[in-house]
Design an enzyme around this catalytic site. Structure first.
Site, PDB file in Angstrom:
ATOM      1  N   HIS A 136      -5.388  -8.433  31.732  1.00 26.03           N
ATOM      2  CA  HIS A 136      -5.387  -7.284  31.028  1.00 26.03           C
ATOM      3  C   HIS A 136      -6.725  -6.664  30.899  1.00 26.03           C
ATOM      4  O   HIS A 136      -7.294  -7.139  29.909  1.00 26.03           O
ATOM      5  CB  HIS A 136      -4.880  -7.693  29.463  1.00 26.03           C
ATOM      6  CG  HIS A 136      -4.394  -6.479  28.618  1.00 26.03           C
ATOM      7  ND1 HIS A 136      -4.541  -6.454  27.235  1.00 26.03           N
ATOM      8  CD2 HIS A 136      -4.287  -5.178  29.032  1.00 26.03           C
ATOM      9  CE1 HIS A 136      -4.236  -5.120  26.756  1.00 26.03           C
ATOM     10  NE2 HIS A 136      -3.960  -4.475  27.897  1.00 26.03           N
ATOM     11  N   GLU A 140      -8.712  -9.622  29.153  1.00 26.88           N
ATOM     12  CA  GLU A 140      -7.615 -10.786  28.524  1.00 26.88           C
ATOM     13  C   GLU A 140      -7.004 -11.688  29.660  1.00 26.88           C
ATOM     14  O   GLU A 140      -6.198 -11.061  30.243  1.00 26.88           O
ATOM     15  CB  GLU A 140      -7.074  -9.979  27.581  1.00 26.88           C
ATOM     16  CG  GLU A 140      -6.441 -10.709  26.062  1.00 26.88           C
ATOM     17  CD  GLU A 140      -5.812 -10.040  25.206  1.00 26.88           C
ATOM     18  OE1 GLU A 140      -5.109  -8.739  25.611  1.00 26.88           O
ATOM     19  OE2 GLU A 140      -5.639 -10.286  24.100  1.00 26.88           O
TER      20      GLU A 140
HETATM   21  N1  CAA Z   1     -14.030   6.312  33.277  1.00 27.95           N
HETATM   22  C1  CAA Z   1     -15.224   5.989  33.640  1.00 27.95           C
HETATM   23  N2  CAA Z   1     -16.390   5.919  32.897  1.00 27.95           N
HETATM   24  C2  CAA Z   1     -16.210   6.383  31.458  1.00 27.95           C
HETATM   25  C3  CAA Z   1     -15.127   6.888  31.201  1.00 27.95           C
HETATM   26  C4  CAA Z   1     -13.778   6.866  32.044  1.00 27.95           C
HETATM   27  N3  CAA Z   1     -12.469   7.237  31.677  1.00 27.95           N
HETATM   28  N4  CAA Z   1     -15.276   7.484  29.776  1.00 27.95           N
HETATM   29  C5  CAA Z   1     -16.693   7.393  29.572  1.00 27.95           C
HETATM   30  N5  CAA Z   1     -17.039   6.748  30.812  1.00 27.95           N
HETATM   31  C6  CAA Z   1     -18.452   6.463  30.735  1.00 27.95           C
HETATM   32  C7  CAA Z   1     -19.434   7.502  30.611  1.00 27.95           C
HETATM   33  O1  CAA Z   1     -19.621   8.209  31.932  1.00 27.95           O
HETATM   34  C8  CAA Z   1     -20.862   7.017  30.143  1.00 27.95           C
HETATM   35  O2  CAA Z   1     -21.431   6.434  31.180  1.00 27.95           O
HETATM   36  P1  CAA Z   1     -23.073   6.230  31.081  1.00 27.95           P
HETATM   37  O3  CAA Z   1     -23.553   5.878  30.002  1.00 27.95           O
HETATM   38  O4  CAA Z   1     -23.223   5.476  32.377  1.00 27.95           O
HETATM   39  O5  CAA Z   1     -23.218   7.755  31.339  1.00 27.95           O
HETATM   40  C9  CAA Z   1     -20.112   5.901  29.079  1.00 27.95           C
HETATM   41  O6  CAA Z   1     -18.743   5.618  29.637  1.00 27.95           O
HETATM   42  C10 CAA Z   1     -20.322   6.551  27.726  1.00 27.95           C
HETATM   43  O7  CAA Z   1     -19.495   7.538  27.750  1.00 27.95           O
HETATM   44  P2  CAA Z   1     -19.828   8.944  26.687  1.00 27.95           P
HETATM   45  O8  CAA Z   1     -21.156   8.863  26.576  1.00 27.95           O
HETATM   46  O9  CAA Z   1     -19.096  10.281  27.333  1.00 27.95           O
HETATM   47  O10 CAA Z   1     -19.091   8.724  25.579  1.00 27.95           O
HETATM   48  P3  CAA Z   1     -19.115   7.497  24.386  1.00 27.95           P
HETATM   49  O11 CAA Z   1     -20.257   6.989  24.292  1.00 27.95           O
HETATM   50  O12 CAA Z   1     -18.226   8.201  23.394  1.00 27.95           O
HETATM   51  O13 CAA Z   1     -18.124   6.382  25.100  1.00 27.95           O
HETATM   52  C11 CAA Z   1     -16.138   5.219  25.280  1.00 27.95           C
HETATM   53  C12 CAA Z   1     -16.944   6.555  25.590  1.00 27.95           C
HETATM   54  C13 CAA Z   1     -16.572   4.390  26.180  1.00 27.95           C
HETATM   55  C14 CAA Z   1     -14.622   5.562  25.772  1.00 27.95           C
HETATM   56  C15 CAA Z   1     -16.111   4.930  23.791  1.00 27.95           C
HETATM   57  O14 CAA Z   1     -15.921   5.962  23.176  1.00 27.95           O
HETATM   58  C16 CAA Z   1     -15.287   3.861  23.580  1.00 27.95           C
HETATM   59  O15 CAA Z   1     -15.619   2.465  23.691  1.00 27.95           O
HETATM   60  N6  CAA Z   1     -14.028   4.003  22.880  1.00 27.95           N
HETATM   61  C17 CAA Z   1     -13.347   2.999  22.497  1.00 27.95           C
HETATM   62  C18 CAA Z   1     -12.449   2.265  23.750  1.00 27.95           C
HETATM   63  C19 CAA Z   1     -11.351   1.228  23.363  1.00 27.95           C
HETATM   64  O16 CAA Z   1     -11.331   0.897  22.355  1.00 27.95           O
HETATM   65  N7  CAA Z   1     -10.782   0.849  24.597  1.00 27.95           N
HETATM   66  C20 CAA Z   1      -9.744  -0.110  24.628  1.00 27.95           C
HETATM   67  C21 CAA Z   1      -8.253   0.731  24.244  1.00 27.95           C
HETATM   68  S1  CAA Z   1      -7.092  -0.566  24.217  1.00 27.95           S
HETATM   69  C22 CAA Z   1      -6.820  -0.963  25.720  1.00 27.95           C
HETATM   70  O17 CAA Z   1      -7.230  -0.442  26.641  1.00 27.95           O
HETATM   71  C23 CAA Z   1      -5.850  -1.917  25.542  1.00 27.95           C
HETATM   72  C24 CAA Z   1      -4.302  -1.601  25.697  1.00 27.95           C
HETATM   73  O18 CAA Z   1      -3.664  -2.342  25.901  1.00 27.95           O
HETATM   74  C25 CAA Z   1      -3.992  -0.424  24.851  1.00 27.95           C
END
Ligand code: CAA
Length: 283
Positions: free
Chosen positions: A140, A152
């Site tokens: 996961h 996971e």
């Molecule tokens: N794909 C690839 N890279 C991405 C991306 C994407 N969709 N979105 C953001 N990034 C990268 C950016 O390019 C940036 O990279 P660099 O530092 O190398 O430039 C980095 O991530 C940070 O992005 P931002 O500066 O634009 O924005 P941010 O600091 O707010 O980070 C985020 C974005 C990483 C999404 C952050 O907001 C975050 O960690 N959010 C929470 C995400 C989370 O909780 N995920 C789990 C969801 S639950 C799940 O997935 C399980 C399920 O079963 C539902």
């Protein structure tokens, strides 16, 4: 077990991210979906992600080409006959997954491991659709896959230790951190995350605070990168509802009852970022 070639099933948000990290780690990857245009869309997301790395001078153009060269598009499931590992990231529907794993079991070589990226469906039940339940496992990944460190790893009831160890090793090669969990509804990640998101929706539903206030409290007060309502939009409200229903049904406890407001939004087609509107609006 030696893994050289991986088939990723589903070229959507999760599947394309998984294919990208596998190709970046040097594996040969078949990116599979039902239609060529779905695969092409997934490939274009991968190209965009890699091009950003080149623009930031973290990767050379030659490395980008090399990674893309590791990925071969596929629309024929029988291509599973050439791989050592399948990672399934298709839709979250038990009937579809069971049918898919039944076919994969017939098509993939006898040594191949069949992994599912399911976010909450029982690995044990998916495994039961095959004649090789010891080689079926949960893998996961978190969204966005190229950024998030966790995988996971879910042991089904019959998963062999050798298979677990191989998948743990592959996860490390993908530059991710494996965490072992057992097969119960929602595993660990969604058992804890989704009730929090659901509670945030109840908090909005009951008028305790505005959506912005709820998100701000969790962002600034708990240091979460996104507030729970923004995160729900990011994950997809249909996915959130589906996972809550899986928890509710699996445990039979009303503490997992999906918030009526969540149901209402999903019925309205307000599915979050992907549909342009959820708790927030997206351009
Ligand atoms: N794909 C690839 N890279 C991405 C991306 C994407 N969709 N979105 C953001 N990034 C990268 C950016 O390019 C940036 O990279 P660099 O530092 O190398 O430039 C980095 O991530 C940070 O992005 P931002 O500066 O634009 O924005 P941010 O600091 O707010 O980070 C985020 C974005 C990483 C999404 C952050 O907001 C975050 O960690 N959010 C929470 C995400 C989370 O909780 N995920 C789990 C969801 S639950 C799940 O997935 C399980 C399920 O079963 C539902």
């Amino acid at each position: 077990m030696k893994i050289d070639k991986i088939m990723v099933i589903g070229a959507g948000q999760m599947g394309s991210g998984i294919a990208q990290v596998c190709a970046q780690a040097g594996f040969k990857v078949l990116l599979h979906d039902l239609k060529t245009e779905f695969v092409e869309k997934g490939l274009s997301v991968i190209k965009k992600n890699l091009a950003r790395q080149v623009a930031k001078e973290r990767m050379t153009e030659a490395e980008l080409e090399n990674i893309l060269g590791n990925i071969t598009p596929s629309t024929e499931l029988r291509n599973a006959g050439t791989v050592d590992l399948v990672i399934e990231a298709a839709v979250e529907n038990m009937e579809i997954k069971a049918e898919l794993f039944k076919e994969l079991d017939q098509l993939a070589p006898a040594h191949a491991i069949l992994a599912s990226n399911t976010s909450s469906l029982p690995i044990t039940e998916i495994a039961a659709a095959t004649t090789r339940p010891e080689k079926v496992i949960g893998m996961h990944f978190m969204n966005p896959v190229p950024v998030m460190k966790l995988v996971e790893i879910i042991r089904g009831l019959a998963t062999a230790d050798e298979v677990y160890n191989t998948i743990e090793d592959i996860t490390k090669k993908l530059n991710k951190v494996p965490v072992e969990v057992n097969d119960f509804p929602g595993f660990v990640s969604n058992r804890i995350l989704m009730p929090m998101i659901n509670e945030a929706i109840y908090t909005l539903y009951e008028g305790v605070a505005t959506k912005e206030a709820i998100d701000e409290v969790m962002k600034l007060g708990m240091n979460h990168p996104m507030g729970p309502l923004t995160l729900a939009d990011f994950i997809g409200l249909d996915t959130c509802l589906y996972i809550m229903e899986t928890l509710h049904e699996g445990f039979g406890d009303d503490k997992y009852r999906p918030c009526p407001l969540l149901r209402k939004y999903v019925k309205a087609g307000w599915l979050g970022k992907k549909s342009g509107r959820g708790f927030y609006e997206y351009a």
